[in-house]
Motif scaffolding. Sequence first.
Motif, PDB file in Angstrom:
ATOM      1  N   ILE A 109       0.832  -1.231  -0.034  1.00  9.21           N
ATOM      2  CA  ILE A 109      -0.156   0.026   0.069  1.00  9.21           C
ATOM      3  C   ILE A 109       0.793   1.002   0.006  1.00  9.21           C
ATOM      4  O   ILE A 109       1.653   1.536   0.795  1.00  9.21           O
ATOM      5  CB  ILE A 109      -0.992   0.046   1.243  1.00  9.21           C
ATOM      6  CG1 ILE A 109      -1.802  -1.482   1.142  1.00  9.21           C
ATOM      7  CG2 ILE A 109      -1.831   1.331   1.112  1.00  9.21           C
ATOM      8  CD1 ILE A 109      -2.642  -1.545   0.041  1.00  9.21           C
ATOM      9  N   SER A 110       0.696   2.065  -1.086  1.00  6.50           N
ATOM     10  CA  SER A 110       1.558   3.263  -1.254  1.00  6.50           C
ATOM     11  C   SER A 110       0.736   4.435  -0.248  1.00  6.50           C
ATOM     12  O   SER A 110      -0.276   4.670  -0.895  1.00  6.50           O
ATOM     13  CB  SER A 110       1.541   3.748  -2.504  1.00  6.50           C
ATOM     14  OG  SER A 110       2.315   4.922  -2.893  1.00  6.50           O
ATOM     15  N   ILE A 111       1.387   4.937   0.574  1.00  5.19           N
ATOM     16  CA  ILE A 111       0.786   5.702   1.572  1.00  5.19           C
ATOM     17  C   ILE A 111       1.071   7.194   1.022  1.00  5.19           C
ATOM     18  O   ILE A 111       2.051   7.769   1.069  1.00  5.19           O
ATOM     19  CB  ILE A 111       1.539   5.942   3.115  1.00  5.19           C
ATOM     20  CG1 ILE A 111       1.265   4.514   3.535  1.00  5.19           C
ATOM     21  CG2 ILE A 111       0.694   6.883   3.901  1.00  5.19           C
ATOM     22  CD1 ILE A 111      -0.375   3.841   3.498  1.00  5.19           C
ATOM     23  N   GLN A 112      -0.163   7.743   0.508  1.00  5.24           N
ATOM     24  CA  GLN A 112      -0.016   9.362  -0.061  1.00  5.24           C
ATOM     25  C   GLN A 112      -0.836  10.289   0.673  1.00  5.24           C
ATOM     26  O   GLN A 112      -0.743  11.367   0.165  1.00  5.24           O
ATOM     27  CB  GLN A 112      -0.614   9.035  -1.762  1.00  5.24           C
ATOM     28  CG  GLN A 112       0.010   7.934  -2.441  1.00  5.24           C
ATOM     29  CD  GLN A 112       1.363   8.386  -2.949  1.00  5.24           C
ATOM     30  OE1 GLN A 112       1.999   9.557  -2.559  1.00  5.24           O
ATOM     31  NE2 GLN A 112       2.217   7.276  -3.270  1.00  5.24           N
ATOM     32  N   ARG A 136       6.346   4.847   0.640  1.00  9.17           N
ATOM     33  CA  ARG A 136       6.145   6.078   0.437  1.00  9.17           C
ATOM     34  C   ARG A 136       7.184   6.470  -0.510  1.00  9.17           C
ATOM     35  O   ARG A 136       8.345   6.162  -0.375  1.00  9.17           O
ATOM     36  CB  ARG A 136       5.953   6.990   1.632  1.00  9.17           C
ATOM     37  CG  ARG A 136       7.007   7.069   2.461  1.00  9.17           C
ATOM     38  CD  ARG A 136       6.997   7.845   3.582  1.00  9.17           C
ATOM     39  NE  ARG A 136       6.931   9.279   3.614  1.00  9.17           N
ATOM     40  CZ  ARG A 136       7.654   9.951   3.715  1.00  9.17           C
ATOM     41  NH1 ARG A 136       9.039   9.608   4.326  1.00  9.17           N
ATOM     42  NH2 ARG A 136       7.633  11.277   3.441  1.00  9.17           N
ATOM     43  N   VAL A 137       6.882   7.551  -1.033  1.00  8.17           N
ATOM     44  CA  VAL A 137       7.855   8.302  -1.948  1.00  8.17           C
ATOM     45  C   VAL A 137       8.473   9.574  -1.498  1.00  8.17           C
ATOM     46  O   VAL A 137       7.698  10.432  -1.148  1.00  8.17           O
ATOM     47  CB  VAL A 137       7.715   8.499  -3.585  1.00  8.17           C
ATOM     48  CG1 VAL A 137       8.599   8.981  -4.204  1.00  8.17           C
ATOM     49  CG2 VAL A 137       7.262   7.334  -4.032  1.00  8.17           C
ATOM     50  N   VAL A 138       9.691   9.752  -1.297  1.00  4.17           N
ATOM     51  CA  VAL A 138      10.271  10.878  -0.568  1.00  4.17           C
ATOM     52  C   VAL A 138      10.699  11.915  -1.794  1.00  4.17           C
ATOM     53  O   VAL A 138      11.291  11.331  -2.785  1.00  4.17           O
ATOM     54  CB  VAL A 138      11.709  10.702   0.019  1.00  4.17           C
ATOM     55  CG1 VAL A 138      12.260  12.007   0.630  1.00  4.17           C
ATOM     56  CG2 VAL A 138      11.495   9.666   1.245  1.00  4.17           C
ATOM     57  N   GLY A 145       2.242  12.485   3.049  1.00  2.00           N
ATOM     58  CA  GLY A 145       2.157  11.049   3.370  1.00  2.00           C
ATOM     59  C   GLY A 145       3.016  10.946   4.708  1.00  2.00           C
ATOM     60  O   GLY A 145       3.059   9.781   5.249  1.00  2.00           O
ATOM     61  N   LEU A 146       3.641  11.674   5.135  1.00  2.00           N
ATOM     62  CA  LEU A 146       4.860  11.596   6.307  1.00  2.00           C
ATOM     63  C   LEU A 146       4.009  11.278   7.536  1.00  2.00           C
ATOM     64  O   LEU A 146       4.440  10.222   8.156  1.00  2.00           O
ATOM     65  CB  LEU A 146       5.690  12.744   6.622  1.00  2.00           C
ATOM     66  CG  LEU A 146       6.479  12.676   7.581  1.00  2.00           C
ATOM     67  CD1 LEU A 146       7.649  11.675   7.261  1.00  2.00           C
ATOM     68  CD2 LEU A 146       7.561  14.113   7.709  1.00  2.00           C
ATOM     69  N   LYS A 147       2.895  11.857   7.871  1.00  2.00           N
ATOM     70  CA  LYS A 147       2.501  11.431   9.292  1.00  2.00           C
ATOM     71  C   LYS A 147       1.642  10.116   9.062  1.00  2.00           C
ATOM     72  O   LYS A 147       1.785   9.489   9.839  1.00  2.00           O
ATOM     73  CB  LYS A 147       1.559  12.729   9.735  1.00  2.00           C
ATOM     74  CG  LYS A 147       0.854  12.467  11.028  1.00  2.00           C
ATOM     75  CD  LYS A 147      -0.138  13.672  11.618  1.00  2.00           C
ATOM     76  CE  LYS A 147      -0.690  13.533  12.967  1.00  2.00           C
ATOM     77  NZ  LYS A 147      -1.577  14.646  13.309  1.00  2.00           N
ATOM     78  N   PRO A 148       0.651  10.071   8.069  1.00  2.00           N
ATOM     79  CA  PRO A 148       0.121   8.827   8.056  1.00  2.00           C
ATOM     80  C   PRO A 148       1.131   7.673   7.808  1.00  2.00           C
ATOM     81  O   PRO A 148       0.675   6.529   8.255  1.00  2.00           O
ATOM     82  CB  PRO A 148      -0.656   9.084   6.552  1.00  2.00           C
ATOM     83  CG  PRO A 148      -0.775  10.509   6.529  1.00  2.00           C
ATOM     84  CD  PRO A 148       0.260  10.933   6.928  1.00  2.00           C
ATOM     85  N   PHE A 149       2.154   7.842   7.362  1.00  2.00           N
ATOM     86  CA  PHE A 149       3.361   7.048   7.111  1.00  2.00           C
ATOM     87  C   PHE A 149       3.755   6.424   8.444  1.00  2.00           C
ATOM     88  O   PHE A 149       3.912   5.028   8.598  1.00  2.00           O
ATOM     89  CB  PHE A 149       4.478   7.225   6.180  1.00  2.00           C
ATOM     90  CG  PHE A 149       5.461   6.043   5.972  1.00  2.00           C
ATOM     91  CD1 PHE A 149       5.173   5.024   5.039  1.00  2.00           C
ATOM     92  CD2 PHE A 149       6.689   5.946   6.331  1.00  2.00           C
ATOM     93  CE1 PHE A 149       5.852   4.214   4.904  1.00  2.00           C
ATOM     94  CE2 PHE A 149       7.553   4.899   6.163  1.00  2.00           C
ATOM     95  CZ  PHE A 149       7.019   3.901   5.445  1.00  2.00           C
ATOM     96  N   GLY A 150       3.876   7.342   9.178  1.00  2.00           N
ATOM     97  CA  GLY A 150       4.065   6.789  10.693  1.00  2.00           C
ATOM     98  C   GLY A 150       2.841   5.877  11.169  1.00  2.00           C
ATOM     99  O   GLY A 150       3.448   4.961  12.120  1.00  2.00           O
ATOM    100  N   GLU A 151       1.685   6.450  11.176  1.00  2.00           N
ATOM    101  CA  GLU A 151       0.793   5.456  11.568  1.00  2.00           C
ATOM    102  C   GLU A 151       0.827   4.008  10.870  1.00  2.00           C
ATOM    103  O   GLU A 151       0.532   3.115  11.347  1.00  2.00           O
ATOM    104  CB  GLU A 151      -0.562   6.145  11.358  1.00  2.00           C
ATOM    105  CG  GLU A 151      -0.794   7.386  12.032  1.00  2.00           C
ATOM    106  CD  GLU A 151      -2.227   7.952  11.808  1.00  2.00           C
ATOM    107  OE1 GLU A 151      -3.140   7.411  12.004  1.00  2.00           O
ATOM    108  OE2 GLU A 151      -2.295   9.370  11.935  1.00  2.00           O
TER     109      GLU A 151
END
Length: 255
Positions: A109-112, A136-138, A145-151
Amino acid sequence: MEDFPTRVAVELTNYCNLSCSVCPRHHIEMEHGRMSWELWTKLIDEISQYHTTLIPAWRGELMCHPQAAEMLFYAVRRVHDIVLVSNGTLIDSFSLPVELLSEFSAFNISIQGSDSLKGLKYLSKYVLRKELMATRVVGMAKDTGLKPFGEATRLAGRTRTYRQHTINGVWGQVKDRPIKLRRWCKRLDYELCITWNGQVSRCCYVWEPLKYCNVKTRTIKEAWHNSIELHKVRSLYPDPICGGCDQWAGDGSTL
């Protein structure tokens, strides 16, 4: 080279419900459409004869195909190794029924953004954590996507961060990684990507397919071995397209 590609990406559609700033779709011209049932079943029936990993998506969000669930049901009954790749925003019990979930080898799942967590949370209720990967893509201009990626790291058993690999759709422009002399890219030995209308690309990172290589009227294996265009790509490696790529090292791994 493998006798048959060991990984095949087949896009159900190249439509997408998102518009991420780093996506090459903003910079290339491509005809949009959805794969027909006839072409999908033809390709799945051939892939099922080999030990091949199927990825039912490529340049778009597979859940944008109105027959996605039906087409996936057909695939999981025939292909033993399927990795579902999605942005997660459209995944729910309607688009991806519970009875389908146990048939996939893994989920990527790509977190956008926060909407991507919806699909990941749904999957985490029914799928082993080790089968879930969040990516995720930096490099996005606005990194939603940074905060959701932490979750997501708490829900998924594996996570991966990709560097932005194009600027304005052009390869080799990032210039933030070491340049390695590549005598050969192993991806040409095992991977094939197929568009919704049957065109073939050399690599998942080259979104513009080969002009005359199409699996509508030939088998995947025939295209893999006999396509004049694919033969030219391999024999002239690195051509200007492969030569400008800064995503892969000589052993086929991500830089």
